[in-house]
Scaffold this active site. Structure first.
Site: not given
Ligand code: MRU
Length: 361
Positions: A52-53, A202, A243, A253
């Site tokens: 993820r991320g 997270q 994102d 985000n």
């Molecule tokens: O649902 P996730 O855990 O994938 O969400 C991730 C985020 O919102 C992060 O802040 C974003 O992807 C940036 S990661 C460098």
């Protein structure tokens, strides 16, 4: 405790024809790696947030598409392209909000199309090289974001962050957490407040974990405590990841980020978004146009509890992301510098710099 800063978040195992990931659903209690060979397992790994991320899933998708291409038994471009395109669309359907997935998949597809006259074996070799480059560039971009973000910090600063935009969310260093990791490498000290980040935690599970193993003074707070922590004067700056950034600077985000930005404005705390250009989508005019992923109600109602915690039959609203209005954002820290308002102009300038500077890999 293991130092995950030396682990790979996403790794291609060429010999086995698989991708190895650090399973993020198991953290912080277990450091467990998964070896994925099947496309459906790769799709699921993204959907279930095992990987993820935004940048990490972009890199992962590139490796996954290369592996799909490698297994296509075709001698002609026509026979190759149809299943290749289907594999790309399949991977792209896993999560809609982070633009990094479609960014890397489109880049891979375009490379194949540009080389359509070459033998299929050569196209496959080019795709392998490109997927490795996407990862190497991600490391470079995060390092640069770390350097640029560090210019905003001073020793002893209190930093609040939301979700996890650290090493675990990228190939290395992270985005929002990159300046912190880099500062620590250089002997600086910070106090970091991690919003736990409901509903998937997270912040509590991942950011706190990676900051702790890096020796950072870390405090986890429930999301609804951010206001109090700011009021106490403990936060000098907010750093978050992203994102998808729209052309006007609106930044999408993890759900809850827009609330943090509103609080920061109220308390006069600078609010920075840290994101590579692979997360900036100049084809999207404004935040309202970004598709927001909706997640299953169980993530809210029972996932982290011994038993269900809300009445049967109640409605649940579970958007995975929200967007921060550009007017609440002090700056967007990229690998090519820090964009400041008005973002419609400064983001164009960032992309102009990008065409002039090649990443040093
Ligand atoms: O649902 P996730 O855990 O994938 O969400 C991730 C985020 O919102 C992060 O802040 C974003 O992807 C940036 S990661 C460098």
């Amino acid at each position: 405790m293991d130092n995950i800063m030396s682990y790979e978040t996403v790794e291609l195992d060429e010999r086995e024809g698989s991708i190895i990931i650090l399973d993020q659903t198991k953290l912080p209690n277990e450091v467990q790696f998964l070896q994925l060979k099947e496309q459906k397992d790769m799709w699921q790994a993204i959907y279930l947030l095992q990987v993820r991320g935004a940048p990490a899933i972009g890199v992962f998708a590139a490796f996954a598409l290369y592996l799909a291409a490698k297994d296509i038994d075709a001698d002609t471009w026509e026979a190759f392209y149809a299943p290749f395109h289907d594999a790309k669309e399949y991977l792209n359907s896993s999560r809609p909000t982070a633009v990094n997935i479609s960014w890397s998949l489109n880049r891979m597809e375009q490379l194949a199309i540009d080389n359509r006259n070459k033998p299929i074996a050569e196209i496959k070799a080019l795709l392998l090289k490109e997927s490795k480059e996407i990862k190497a560039e991600d490391v470079w971009m995060c390092r640069r974001i770390g350097e640029n973000g560090l210019t905003l910090l001073k020793d002893g600063d209190g930093i609040l962050t939301h979700c996890n935009a650290g090493q675990l969310a990228t190939s290395k260093y992270g985005t929002a957490l990159a300046p912190i990791h880099l500062g620590v490498e250089r002997g600086m000290n910070f106090r970091v407040f991690c919003d736990e980040t409901r509903p998937l935690l997270q912040g509590a599970r991942l950011s706190a974990f990676e900051l702790m193993v890096d020796g950072v003074d870390t405090t986890v707070i429930c999301d609804n405590m951010a206001s109090q922590v700011m009021k106490n004067g403990w936060v000098n700056v907010v750093f978050v990841g992203c994102d998808r950034v729209a052309a006007n600077g609106d930044s999408c985000n993890k759900i809850g980020t827009s609330g943090v930005a509103i609080l920061a404005k109220y308390y006069g705390i600078p609010f920075y978004v840290l994101a590579p250009t692979s997360t900036i989508d100049m084809s999207i005019e404004k935040g309202e146009d970004i598709v927001i992923e909706q997640r299953p109600p169980e993530e809210v109602t029972k996932m982290w509890y011994k038993q269900r915690m809300v009445p049967q039959g109640v409605k649940v609203y579970n958007p995975a992301f929200d967007f921060v209005d550009n007017e609440l954002i002090t700056g967007i820290v990229t690998e090519y510098g820090i964009a400041r308002p008005p973002y419609t102009e400064s983001l164009k300038e960032i992309f102009r710099r990008k065409t002039e500077t090649k990443p040093r890999l």
